[in-house]
Design an enzyme around this catalytic site. Sequence first.
Site, PDB file in Angstrom:
ATOM      1  N   GLY A   1       7.975 -76.419  51.424  1.00 56.68           N
ATOM      2  CA  GLY A   1       7.145 -77.284  50.593  1.00 56.68           C
ATOM      3  C   GLY A   1       5.774 -76.658  50.405  1.00 56.68           C
ATOM      4  CB  VAL A   2       4.125 -74.823  47.762  1.00 57.51           C
ATOM      5  CG1 VAL A   2       2.717 -74.328  47.411  1.00 57.51           C
ATOM      6  CG2 VAL A   2       4.998 -73.655  48.237  1.00 57.51           C
ATOM      7  CB  ILE A   3       1.224 -79.449  50.220  1.00 58.68           C
ATOM      8  CG1 ILE A   3       2.543 -79.614  50.984  1.00 58.68           C
ATOM      9  CG2 ILE A   3       0.575 -80.793  49.913  1.00 58.68           C
ATOM     10  CD1 ILE A   3       3.657 -80.305  50.203  1.00 58.68           C
ATOM     11  N   GLY A   4      -0.077 -78.811  47.061  1.00 58.96           N
ATOM     12  CA  GLY A   4      -1.307 -78.555  46.326  1.00 58.96           C
ATOM     13  C   GLY A   4      -1.054 -77.709  45.095  1.00 58.96           C
TER      14      GLY A   4
ATOM     15  CD  GLN B   1      -4.443 -67.792  47.791  1.00 63.17           C
ATOM     16  OE1 GLN B   1      -3.265 -67.428  47.808  1.00 63.17           O
ATOM     17  NE2 GLN B   1      -5.450 -66.934  47.652  1.00 63.17           N
TER      18      GLN B   1
ATOM     19  CB  SER C   1      -1.620 -84.606  40.983  1.00 60.35           C
ATOM     20  OG  SER C   1      -2.259 -83.361  40.879  1.00 60.35           O
TER      21      SER C   1
ATOM     22  CB  SER D   1      -2.178 -80.056  39.534  1.00 62.35           C
ATOM     23  OG  SER D   1      -3.550 -79.865  39.787  1.00 62.35           O
TER      24      SER D   1
ATOM     25  CB  ALA E   1     -12.834 -82.201  50.279  1.00 59.61           C
TER      26      ALA E   1
ATOM     27  CE  LYS F   1      -7.160 -61.693  54.260  1.00 62.78           C
ATOM     28  NZ  LYS F   1      -8.049 -62.524  55.059  1.00 62.78           N
TER      29      LYS F   1
ATOM     30  CG  ASP G   1     -11.908 -66.943  53.966  1.00 66.46           C
ATOM     31  OD1 ASP G   1     -11.471 -66.047  53.224  1.00 66.46           O
ATOM     32  OD2 ASP G   1     -12.109 -68.106  53.568  1.00 66.46           O
TER      33      ASP G   1
ATOM     34  CD  GLU H   1     -15.542 -69.231  50.990  1.00 74.38           C
ATOM     35  OE1 GLU H   1     -15.737 -70.424  51.273  1.00 74.38           O
ATOM     36  OE2 GLU H   1     -14.451 -68.824  50.523  1.00 74.38           O
TER      37      GLU H   1
END
Length: 488
Positions: free
Chosen positions: A44-47, A51, A77, A79, A115, A164, A227, A231
């Site tokens: 499951g890819v959440i979001g 990425q 959503s 998206s 968040a 990266k 990281d 940034e």
Amino acid sequence: MDFETTVFDKEYATLGERREAIVRGGRHLFDRLPAAFEGVRQIGVIGWGSQAPAQAQNLRDSLGDAVKVVVGLRNGSRSLDAARAAGFTEQNGTLGEMFEVIAASDMVLLLISDAAFAEHYKEIFAALRPGTTLGLSHGFLLGHLTDVGESFPEDIDVVAVCPKGMGPSVRALYVQGATVNGAGINASFAVEQDVTGRAVDRALGWSVALGAPFTFQTTLRSEYLSDLCGERAMLLAGVHGLVESLYRRYRDRDGMSEHDAFRHSVESVTGPISRIISTDGLIGVYQRLGEQEKGVFANAYSAAYPVGLELTAEIYDEVSSGNEIRSVILAGKRLGRFPMGKIDQADMWRVGQGVRALRETDGEAPLDPFTAGVFCGIMMAQVDLLLEQGHPYSEIANESVIEAVDSLNPYMHARGVAHMVDNCSTTARLGARKWAPRFDYLLTQKAFPAMDDKTVDPAPFAAFEGHVIHQVLAVCAQMRPSVDIFVE
């Protein structure tokens, strides 16, 4: 640090005086992925932020029918349509409600905003079945849990694979890899908890399936410290602040036109300086200069380095203490009332639009020795700060140098620094707005006056030519994709 894998071939790279274990990727290894994901029927890819689109598509393309890849989003959503356009739909069972997908998956890649981590982690943990492998591409959640005195559930694996480069780079180079085996974005991996005994192979399988040419080992804590610090320094905020300070200096002190000032500052950084560092390292920039230009570089380097070291040390302290994580969470709660504006309407960035439109006429941007010295001085200061803090060489090289010149700066060159600052993750955008002015101000208030008054301490440059990072970058350059990233 070391690891054992029963699926992939472990190699060793000598970086400086250290030996680090790595795994070499490539499409010829995709037939090993079913073994790496043994026991995993669904990922499951959440979001669907920076990425997630890249990772979901890369995993789907690499795994084929071996493991089902399902995207999980909140009901309503914004998206959903984008995920459907990428081929993840309710009809074919590859798009579903976030918590339903979490509960039904054997491996959950949590790629939501920072968040949202802070707001929903308890509900997410409750939805995970015992034995699930929880995957992260950023250590922010560990930092938040540490800050509030909580921890991950004890009955799940917790791993990380951290490309990266930003999501669009992960996808773009993977697509290029269809014709150039090994094209991709390198990644680091970490295993925070291993209750199934399969966490290492699942993490490495995830990285190989994303198309990472090489995968390096780190820890989740080390990753988020480097990281978040990176940034807020040379990956985004630092370069934003330094090019603004240079642009103003070239206009106000040197009398350049707006067009030329932009070419000597921004275009020089995102163009020739980044391209040279990508293949020949920081030392390569210095070696390309004439004798008089080398003196300009050395002076600018020595003046900028202390500013970079001071600010990177402050940033690192803010991240490691939890202050920076708390500030991101607090800012997220204010965004409904005070949304972040864009910076691209400022005069400098409007000038940049015109400069990019005239590249064919203007030709290659100048390799400005003053700009190069400032840029390399601040970049090396970040390298030294992370060295002081004990980070692995591979991580230092990636988070301080390689991610900048091979992923972020090419996008800045194509679309503008302002575009990057306005379109990266919320956490990175907040960091850029908070820290870029500090780099701008300290260069303007401390470094440039020292150069003008001829009071620069030459000690920082004295350590430059013999620095260990040059050998580290030379080894890492051999692990660089054989093609440059294209920007759509």
